[in-house]
Design a protein around this motif. Structure first.
Motif, PDB file in Angstrom:
ATOM      1  N   LYS A  80      -0.430  -0.417   7.285  1.00 49.22           N
ATOM      2  CA  LYS A  80      -0.681  -1.718   6.685  1.00 49.22           C
ATOM      3  C   LYS A  80      -0.206  -2.810   7.633  1.00 49.22           C
ATOM      4  O   LYS A  80       0.609  -2.575   8.527  1.00 49.22           O
ATOM      5  N   HIS A  83       3.189  -7.864   7.017  1.00 54.55           N
ATOM      6  CA  HIS A  83       3.633  -8.753   5.946  1.00 54.55           C
ATOM      7  C   HIS A  83       2.827  -8.596   4.654  1.00 54.55           C
ATOM      8  O   HIS A  83       2.949  -9.410   3.751  1.00 54.55           O
ATOM      9  N   SER A  84       2.011  -7.540   4.566  1.00 52.55           N
ATOM     10  CA  SER A  84       1.255  -7.290   3.342  1.00 52.55           C
ATOM     11  C   SER A  84       2.133  -6.537   2.340  1.00 52.55           C
ATOM     12  O   SER A  84       3.183  -6.001   2.707  1.00 52.55           O
ATOM     13  N   PRO A  85       1.741  -6.480   1.059  1.00 47.13           N
ATOM     14  CA  PRO A  85       2.542  -5.760   0.055  1.00 47.13           C
ATOM     15  C   PRO A  85       2.720  -4.295   0.426  1.00 47.13           C
ATOM     16  O   PRO A  85       1.888  -3.725   1.135  1.00 47.13           O
ATOM     17  N   PRO A  86       3.788  -3.646  -0.020  1.00 46.02           N
ATOM     18  CA  PRO A  86       4.031  -2.238   0.311  1.00 46.02           C
ATOM     19  C   PRO A  86       2.872  -1.338  -0.109  1.00 46.02           C
ATOM     20  O   PRO A  86       2.171  -1.622  -1.086  1.00 46.02           O
TER      21      PRO A  86
END
Length: 213
Positions: A80, A83-86
């Motif tokens: 991913k 800085h994207s969601p987990p």
């Protein structure tokens, strides 16, 4: 044994899954199908005969490399943006493991790749291939680039999950990357020679070094 420890002891590298397999010694690159193509000739339709052969080859490889009584690590890696969601990677275990009551006993690692990317890695040591719906899982791996085919992985993430199978009893790593082919890595020259002879017809011409004696 934890996956990290196993890879350190038997492959002398706990990060072996992160390195390009094509650049490593004792690695084979195989094509899953050489005679047919994904799309029918003079058509935009998928070639179902191609996919049936790909499914069968991936199944044969898996059952060759993971005998009924061999243990195996099932490893799921999701890439991913930093800085994207987990990433939620446990759905592979939930969908493709039978009687998955211990779904929360997964090994987990978060690994930064440069400044822009992160890998979420989940792994679980399984007693045998019998606890996996591996036929469906292999098909999902091969179908990932073709939305009209089923089964498929859910595409919530930026990238499709990378699935690795590791046989700790034979020291073999199998990585089927999609319908085109796979890599097989071992740590033993004798076993490598045996596998190369066994799969000579399937060796990928994209990696000519492995075709040389």
């Amino acid at each position: 044994m934890k996956l990290h420890d196993y890879l350190q002891i038997h492959f002398d590298n706990p990060d072996v899954l992160e390195e390009p397999f094509a650049e490593r010694p004792l690695t084979l690159s195989l094509d899953l199908q050489k005679e047919l193509y994904q799309i029918q000739e003079d058509s935009d339709e998928l070639n179902r005969a191609y996919f049936e052969k790909v499914y069968q080859k991936s199944l044969t490889l898996f059952e060759d490399l993971f005998q009924e009584n061999d243990r195996l690590y099932l490893i799921v890696r999701v890439r991913k943006e930093r800085h994207s969601p987990p990433a939620k990677s446990t759905e592979i275990f939930e969908r493709y493991l039978k009687n998955n009551k211990n779904r929360y006993t997964l090994e987990f690692e978060k690994k930064n790749v440069g400044d822009e990317e992160v890998i979420y890695q989940y792994a679980r040591l399984l007693p045998s291939r019998q606890v996996i719906r591996y036929k469906q899982l292999l098909q999902a791996i091969c179908n990932q680039d073709f939305p009209e085919l089923y089964p498929r992985f859910k595409s919530r993430q930026t990238y499709y999950p990378e699935i690795f199978f590791v046989n700790p009893d034979q020291d073999i790593i199998l990585y089927i990357f999609d319908d085109r082919g796979c890599f097989i890595l071992t740590n033993n020259k004798t076993r490598f020679k045996f596998l190369k002879e066994q799969y000579t017809p399937d060796l990928s011409e994209s990696f000519p070094n492995q075709l040389e004696e």
